[in-house]
Design a protein around this motif. Structure first.
Motif, PDB file in Angstrom:
ATOM      1  N   ARG A  37       0.826  -1.212   0.000  1.00 53.47           N
ATOM      2  CA  ARG A  37       0.000   0.000   0.000  1.00 53.47           C
ATOM      3  C   ARG A  37       0.855   1.254   0.000  1.00 53.47           C
ATOM      4  NH1 ARG A  37      -4.752  -0.805   4.330  1.00 53.47           N
ATOM      5  NH2 ARG A  37      -6.471  -1.264   2.926  1.00 53.47           N
ATOM      6  N   LYS A  38       1.864   1.290   0.867  1.00 51.91           N
ATOM      7  CA  LYS A  38       2.759   2.453   0.927  1.00 51.91           C
ATOM      8  C   LYS A  38       3.412   2.666  -0.425  1.00 51.91           C
ATOM      9  CE  LYS A  38       4.018   2.228   5.785  1.00 51.91           C
ATOM     10  NZ  LYS A  38       5.000   1.669   6.706  1.00 51.91           N
ATOM     11  N   SER A  45       2.868   5.804  -2.993  1.00 48.88           N
ATOM     12  CA  SER A  45       3.982   6.645  -3.437  1.00 48.88           C
ATOM     13  C   SER A  45       4.045   6.696  -4.962  1.00 48.88           C
ATOM     14  CB  SER A  45       5.306   6.154  -2.857  1.00 48.88           C
ATOM     15  OG  SER A  45       5.600   4.870  -3.330  1.00 48.88           O
ATOM     16  N   ILE A  46       3.735   5.568  -5.619  1.00 44.45           N
ATOM     17  CA  ILE A  46       3.707   5.548  -7.091  1.00 44.45           C
ATOM     18  C   ILE A  46       2.585   6.452  -7.602  1.00 44.45           C
ATOM     19  CG2 ILE A  46       3.079   4.106  -9.067  1.00 44.45           C
ATOM     20  CD1 ILE A  46       4.724   1.910  -7.894  1.00 44.45           C
ATOM     21  N   LEU A  47       1.401   6.304  -7.015  1.00 48.97           N
ATOM     22  CA  LEU A  47       0.264   7.138  -7.433  1.00 48.97           C
ATOM     23  C   LEU A  47       0.569   8.614  -7.207  1.00 48.97           C
ATOM     24  CD1 LEU A  47      -2.915   5.229  -6.245  1.00 48.97           C
ATOM     25  CD2 LEU A  47      -2.089   5.518  -8.563  1.00 48.97           C
ATOM     26  N   ALA A  48       1.156   8.916  -6.053  1.00 51.11           N
ATOM     27  CA  ALA A  48       1.511  10.303  -5.751  1.00 51.11           C
ATOM     28  C   ALA A  48       2.505  10.822  -6.779  1.00 51.11           C
ATOM     29  CB  ALA A  48       2.105  10.393  -4.341  1.00 51.11           C
ATOM     30  N   GLY A  49       3.455   9.964  -7.150  1.00 55.48           N
ATOM     31  CA  GLY A  49       4.443  10.353  -8.160  1.00 55.48           C
ATOM     32  C   GLY A  49       3.788  10.621  -9.502  1.00 55.48           C
ATOM     33  N   ILE A  50       2.872   9.751  -9.912  1.00 50.88           N
ATOM     34  CA  ILE A  50       2.185   9.903 -11.203  1.00 50.88           C
ATOM     35  C   ILE A  50       1.320  11.164 -11.190  1.00 50.88           C
ATOM     36  CG2 ILE A  50       0.376   8.923 -12.675  1.00 50.88           C
ATOM     37  CD1 ILE A  50       1.474   6.136 -11.821  1.00 50.88           C
ATOM     38  N   TYR A  51       0.487  11.291 -10.124  1.00 45.78           N
ATOM     39  CA  TYR A  51      -0.387  12.466 -10.036  1.00 45.78           C
ATOM     40  C   TYR A  51       0.426  13.741  -9.921  1.00 45.78           C
ATOM     41  CZ  TYR A  51      -4.617   9.694  -9.676  1.00 45.78           C
ATOM     42  OH  TYR A  51      -5.660   8.861  -9.941  1.00 45.78           O
ATOM     43  N   GLY A  52       1.503  13.668  -9.167  1.00 47.79           N
ATOM     44  CA  GLY A  52       2.373  14.839  -9.006  1.00 47.79           C
ATOM     45  C   GLY A  52       2.938  15.277 -10.346  1.00 47.79           C
ATOM     46  N   ARG A  53       3.392  14.292 -11.132  1.00 49.18           N
ATOM     47  CA  ARG A  53       3.969  14.605 -12.445  1.00 49.18           C
ATOM     48  C   ARG A  53       2.898  15.148 -13.389  1.00 49.18           C
ATOM     49  NH1 ARG A  53       6.356   9.341 -13.646  1.00 49.18           N
ATOM     50  NH2 ARG A  53       7.576   9.077 -11.790  1.00 49.18           N
ATOM     51  N   SER A  54       1.736  14.524 -13.421  1.00 50.35           N
ATOM     52  CA  SER A  54       0.691  14.965 -14.341  1.00 50.35           C
ATOM     53  C   SER A  54       0.200  16.355 -13.974  1.00 50.35           C
ATOM     54  CB  SER A  54      -0.464  13.959 -14.382  1.00 50.35           C
ATOM     55  OG  SER A  54      -1.077  13.887 -13.115  1.00 50.35           O
TER      56      SER A  54
END
Length: 67
Positions: free
Chosen positions: A47-48, A52-61
């Motif tokens: 989950r962590k 972190s992957i989702l945050a990275g993707i959303y952050g980049r987009s």
């Protein structure tokens, strides 16, 4: 009629057998608990990692959309 000398070994055998079953069931329970804890640990780690992957993707987009 059964004498006490015959009864005692039989009781001892019975107690030994009960104890063996009891011990093996405790081992099985301990194994299950250990397995459950390891699964929970893996799920938490996953989950962590996933967040972190989702945050990275959303952050980049988001940053690419705003630029």
């Amino acid at each position: 009629m059964i004498t006490l000398d015959q009864l005692v070994p039989a009781c001892k055998m019975e107690i030994k057998e009960e104890y063996r079953v009891y011990k093996s069931s405790i081992c099985i329970c301990a194994g299950l608990v250990h397995f459950y804890h390891s699964v929970v640990q893996k799920v938490r780690t996953f989950r962590k990692w996933w967040h972190s992957i989702l945050a990275g993707i959303y952050g980049r987009s988001r940053s690419s959309a705003s630029s």
